[in-house]
Scaffold this motif. Structure first.
Motif, mmCIF file in Angstrom:
data_model
loop_
_atom_site.group_PDB
_atom_site.id
_atom_site.type_symbol
_atom_site.label_atom_id
_atom_site.label_comp_id
_atom_site.label_asym_id
_atom_site.label_seq_id
_atom_site.Cartn_x
_atom_site.Cartn_y
_atom_site.Cartn_z
ATOM 1 N N TRP A 110 0.801 -1.223 0.000
ATOM 2 C CA TRP A 110 0.000 0.000 0.000
ATOM 3 C C TRP A 110 0.825 1.259 0.000
ATOM 4 O O TRP A 110 0.542 2.196 -0.762
ATOM 5 N N TYR A 113 2.408 1.941 -3.462
ATOM 6 C CA TYR A 113 1.481 2.485 -4.459
ATOM 7 C C TYR A 113 1.094 3.921 -4.123
ATOM 8 O O TYR A 113 1.085 4.791 -5.003
ATOM 9 N N PHE A 185 -5.967 2.784 -2.280
ATOM 10 C CA PHE A 185 -5.209 1.558 -2.532
ATOM 11 C C PHE A 185 -6.161 0.377 -2.547
ATOM 12 O O PHE A 185 -7.089 0.292 -1.742
ATOM 13 N N VAL A 188 -6.177 -0.171 -8.177
ATOM 14 C CA VAL A 188 -4.962 0.569 -8.524
ATOM 15 C C VAL A 188 -4.846 0.765 -10.032
ATOM 16 O O VAL A 188 -5.321 -0.055 -10.827
#
Length: 247
Positions: A110, A113, A185, A188
């Motif tokens: 997480w 990203y 998240f 994505v």
């Protein structure tokens, strides 16, 4: 019993679960879509507007009595506020170690990203990285903690609590907060394509639910929404530090 809603709104709504659900629908659905769009385009300017609207909603709908009832009041429990800040930081680091342990430095992690949206230049100097971190930390510790806590742990929680009590209301506002964060998240956008990481998303949502309950507990201990805000600020500070220096 005093009416929490301002005169005009009190003719349209009662301060109960139906009003809370109405708020969740008009804020969370547009926010979800806007965050997904921002992840696709890289333009996050409208997200600040969402946080601003979330922050002012209690003041638009509630009388002074209603604002105090949802926790918008001063507190003298300074030690609890400090505990709230530290608790948020600790939870963010635990989430960092969990993400790295399970998924390494892949986009299934997480923080990896979310960090993509920060656009940290490759080969950035230590001084420039420090300046960028400070700017991101200040904005991350103010806008979303104030906007989200006044909304989720404030007016949404208060409206549900009026109908079903604090404990069940905390479950609902925490669940709403957690599910809303799937747009940050879980769902994505990578290499021009949308993907859904089911297992990482499930862990992320569970984590957001748990940290939301923590925010509420800090509000309860401090007898003020600022306990939740500071705990949220600590979490964001820790997350941003992890993204800048531990990823």
């Amino acid at each position: 019993m005093q009416n929490e809603l301002r005169g005009f709104w009190s003719r349209l709504f009662k301060f109960n679960w139906k009003f809370g659900l109405f708020l969740l629908l008009i804020i969370c659905i547009p926010r979800f879509v806007l965050v997904l769009k921002a992840n696709e385009t890289g333009n996050y300017s409208l997200i600040g507007l969402v946080m601003f609207v979330s922050a002012i909603i209690p003041f638009v709908f509630l009388k002074r009595h209603g604002l105090r009832k949802i926790g918008i009041r001063r507190t003298k429990k300074i030690q609890i506020l400090f505990l709230a800040l530290i608790s948020g930081i600790v939870f963010s680091f635990l989430l960092q170690y969990l993400g790295v342990g399970l998924f390494g430095n892949t986009y299934e992690n997480w923080y990896e990203y979310i960090g993509k949206s920060y656009n940290i230049p490759a080969g950035i100097s230590a001084q420039a990285q420090k300046v960028m971190f400070i700017i991101m930390a200040i904005t991350g510790m103010t806008f979303s903690p104030i906007g989200e806590e006044l909304f989720f742990r404030g007016i949404v929680h208060g409206s549900f609590a009026n109908s079903i009590g604090d404990r069940k209301a905390s479950v609902i506002d925490s669940l709403a907060f957690a599910l809303t964060h799937i747009s940050h998240f879980g769902l994505v956008f990578i290499n021009g394509k949308w993907n859904f990481y089911f297992v990482p998303a499930l862990i992320w949502v569970m984590s957001m639910f748990i940290v939301s309950v923590l925010f509420f507990q800090m509000k309860k201990l401090s007898n003020s929404i600022w306990g939740a805000v500071l705990c949220h600020s600590g979490f964001n500070l820790g997350m941003i530090y992890c993204i800048f220096y531990l990823m």
